[in-house]
Design an enzyme around this catalytic site. Structure first.
Site, mmCIF file in Angstrom:
data_model
loop_
_atom_site.group_PDB
_atom_site.id
_atom_site.type_symbol
_atom_site.label_atom_id
_atom_site.label_comp_id
_atom_site.label_asym_id
_atom_site.label_seq_id
_atom_site.Cartn_x
_atom_site.Cartn_y
_atom_site.Cartn_z
ATOM 1 N N ASP A 13 0.809 -1.228 0.000
ATOM 2 C CA ASP A 13 0.000 0.000 0.000
ATOM 3 C C ASP A 13 0.837 1.270 0.000
ATOM 4 O OD1 ASP A 13 -2.274 -1.646 0.192
ATOM 5 O OD2 ASP A 13 -2.026 -1.749 2.363
ATOM 6 N N LYS A 16 2.421 2.108 -5.067
ATOM 7 C CA LYS A 16 3.305 1.727 -6.180
ATOM 8 C C LYS A 16 2.585 1.913 -7.517
ATOM 9 C CE LYS A 16 3.656 -2.304 -4.353
ATOM 10 N NZ LYS A 16 3.075 -2.037 -3.022
ATOM 11 N N GLY A 40 -3.785 -4.255 -4.687
ATOM 12 C CA GLY A 40 -4.797 -3.268 -5.063
ATOM 13 C C GLY A 40 -4.071 -2.007 -5.486
ATOM 14 N N HIS A 41 -3.758 -1.898 -6.768
ATOM 15 C CA HIS A 41 -2.965 -0.765 -7.243
ATOM 16 C C HIS A 41 -3.898 0.298 -7.836
ATOM 17 C CE1 HIS A 41 0.857 -3.476 -7.558
ATOM 18 N NE2 HIS A 41 0.373 -3.363 -6.337
ATOM 19 N N GLN A 220 2.577 -5.871 -3.155
ATOM 20 C CA GLN A 220 2.825 -5.923 -1.702
ATOM 21 C C GLN A 220 4.154 -5.199 -1.387
ATOM 22 O OE1 GLN A 220 1.953 -9.282 -3.191
ATOM 23 N NE2 GLN A 220 -0.064 -8.418 -3.034
HETATM 24 P P1 IMP Z 1 -2.425 -12.674 1.556
HETATM 25 O O1 IMP Z 1 -1.407 -12.100 0.613
HETATM 26 O O2 IMP Z 1 -3.832 -12.402 1.097
HETATM 27 O O3 IMP Z 1 -2.163 -14.105 1.862
HETATM 28 O O4 IMP Z 1 -2.288 -11.905 2.967
HETATM 29 C C1 IMP Z 1 -1.136 -12.021 3.801
HETATM 30 C C2 IMP Z 1 -0.843 -10.684 4.473
HETATM 31 O O5 IMP Z 1 -0.407 -9.753 3.489
HETATM 32 C C3 IMP Z 1 -2.049 -10.043 5.159
HETATM 33 O O6 IMP Z 1 -1.604 -9.347 6.306
HETATM 34 C C4 IMP Z 1 -2.557 -9.052 4.111
HETATM 35 O O7 IMP Z 1 -3.268 -7.985 4.699
HETATM 36 C C5 IMP Z 1 -1.251 -8.589 3.502
HETATM 37 N N1 IMP Z 1 -1.381 -8.137 2.114
HETATM 38 C C6 IMP Z 1 -1.523 -8.910 1.020
HETATM 39 N N2 IMP Z 1 -1.572 -8.139 -0.088
HETATM 40 C C7 IMP Z 1 -1.435 -6.880 0.309
HETATM 41 C C8 IMP Z 1 -1.368 -5.635 -0.390
HETATM 42 O O8 IMP Z 1 -1.415 -5.550 -1.630
HETATM 43 N N3 IMP Z 1 -1.227 -4.531 0.394
HETATM 44 C C9 IMP Z 1 -1.105 -4.602 1.736
HETATM 45 N N4 IMP Z 1 -1.165 -5.727 2.424
HETATM 46 C C10 IMP Z 1 -1.322 -6.864 1.718
#
Ligand code: IMP
Length: 438
Positions: A13, A16, A40-41, A220
């Site tokens: 977040d 990017k 979520g870009h 991420q």
């Molecule tokens: P997962 O990627 O859905 O398995 O989530 C694992 C962890 O990464 C959790 O704490 C999510 O909130 C975090 N996470 C996954 N994708 C994002 C992102 O694009 N932005 C921020 N946090 C993320």
């Protein structure tokens, strides 16, 4: 052979998407290399707001895009995103790697039923899909959809996973019915995907060899990397810059620069340590001003002060040479701004974050305070250029540059594309790599 990796330096977040969209003005190819629709870009441009989950952010400018082998590819999300782009009248020019992992509906349901609670995942099926990829016997790739024996492969996978799917209550009825329903959906995905599939390693390596500007868009952030983040409170892919090489199939020697992206403060969604976290009214102030609610899940994000030990760690593992700072305007109106410059853990000082959840959760940040700045008309500051940045804001940026030994190429003063203030180092970066004059 200009190739730049854009990588998140915090917990994701960092905006990017906005940075990639800005650079895409000069790019020939924009490439996603990791993660899936958990990303979520957001790109705000020309009166439209785009929320990309799978498709690279270069699509907002109609650039050629690649979804690489390292991505967990959800065909349903892809169909929705392509549909939304077409509804906005955008040309769509995307290649999907035949090597990408197929993320199927049961991965999402498994995620929701198992990992969701303890790790706070996005429930997009990421962990279960990568789990199957690594297990190999239960993994399927985009290429399998197009092989003559997809039905046979899917049946075998479902038989191997039947007990797990029943335990998690994902499979309630007859396995045969479930299988037939998936086969029916797969037929729809196959027809939709046919014009998009291709070889990411060929496309990207050829572009680099021909001197095109290639932007790798990380998803991420570094602290969520499966190997280098705050394990187990991480995602399941390689979010660091090195992931660009493994996630697409390019040589490390092909990467010319790593551009780290950080917010002017820190945020985190989901569980895990967060040394500079704020609570109460200060947190509320930042969350509301910064619109800190998840793009993918809508969850309120945890927020806190900027954390230099974490950024030093990110800088190290990614090889960050250039920096983009986002949401600097959000800090306006604060008299003094705190920045953590070290941690104290069990009486010992750490200048670089130890990337272990246990140690980080015991870290006491050592803060310095910097002068705040008042709210200004940021639009006119962007128009007037870098020299018009208020002194205190510039001091904040220069403090970061000194602490991290990096050059700032841009700062974000609002979510819209035109609210990006370009720093002189951007011309140097793009000029030296791609002969671009700004
Ligand atoms: P997962 O990627 O859905 O398995 O989530 C694992 C962890 O990464 C959790 O704490 C999510 O909130 C975090 N996470 C996954 N994708 C994002 C992102 O694009 N932005 C921020 N946090 C993320």
């Amino acid at each position: 052979m200009p190739a730049i990796v854009v990588v998140g330096m915090q917990f994701g977040d960092e905006s990017k998407g906005a940075v990639v969209d800005f650079l895409a003005e000069w790019a020939d190819l924009v490439v996603r290399y990791n993660g899936g629709s958990n990303a979520g870009h957001t790109v705000v441009a020309e009166g439209s707001k785009y929320k990309f989950h799978l498709v690279p952010s270069g699509a907002a400018r109609g650039r050629r895009c690649v979804i690489g082998a390292g991505v967990a590819f959800d065909p349903e999300v892809f169909m929705e995103e392509i549909g939304a782009l077409r509804d906005k009248g955008k040309g769509v020019d995307v290649l999907v790697s035949l090597k990408a992992t197929l993320l199927l509906p049961y991965h999402k349901e498994l995620d929701a039923s198992l990992a969701g609670e303890s790790l706070g995942t996005t429930r997009r099926g990421i962990g279960p899909a990568y789990q199957d990829k690594m297990a190999r016997v239960t993994g399927l790739r985009v290429k399998d959809l197009f092989s003559g024996d997809f039905a046979k492969k899917l049946r075998k996978v479902l038989e191997l996973k039947e007990a797990e799917l029943r335990r998690a209550n994902v499979l309630r009825g007859n396995l045969e019915d479930y299988y037939n329903e998936l086969l029916r959906r797969a037929e729809v995905w196959r027809e939709f995907l046919r014009p998009f599939i291709g070889e990411d390693h060929v496309e990207v390596n050829e572009a680099i060899a021909r001197g095109k500007l290639v932007i790798f868009e990380g998803a991420q952030g570094t602290m969520l990397d499966v190997d280098h983040g705050t394990y187990p409170y991480v995602t399941s892919s390689s979010t660091v810059a090195g992931g660009a090489c493994t996630g697409v199939g390019v040589s490390p020697l092909a990467i010319d620069a790593v551009l780290g992206v950080c917010k002017a403060y820190t945020s985190r969604v989901g569980a895990g340590p967060f040394p500079t976290e704020l609570f109460g009214s200060e947190a509320e102030y930042l969350r509301e001003r910064g619109g800190e609610y998840g793009t993918t899940t809508g969850r309120p994000r945890r927020v806190g002060w900027l954390d230099i030990p974490m950024l030093r760690y990110s800088s190290l593992v990614n090889g960050v040479g250039y920096l983009a700072i986002r949401k600097l305007d959000v800090l306006s109106g604060m008299k003094r701004i705190k920045v953590a410059v070290a941690y104290e853990i069990d009486g010992e000082e750490h200048r670089i974050a130890p990337p272990y959840a246990e140690e980080m959760s015991r870290a006491e940040p050592v803060y310095v305070e910097l002068e705040g700045w008042r709210e200004l008309d940021w639009r006119s500051i962007v128009r007037e250029g870098w020299e018009s940045l208020p002194e205190e804001m510039r001091a904040y940026v220069e403090f970061l540059e000194r602490e991290l030994n990096v050059r700032t190429v841009m700062v974000g003063l609002g979510p819209e594309r035109e609210m990006t203030l370009v720093a002189p180092a951007l011309s140097e970066l793009l000029g030296s790599l791609a002969g671009v004059r700004i």
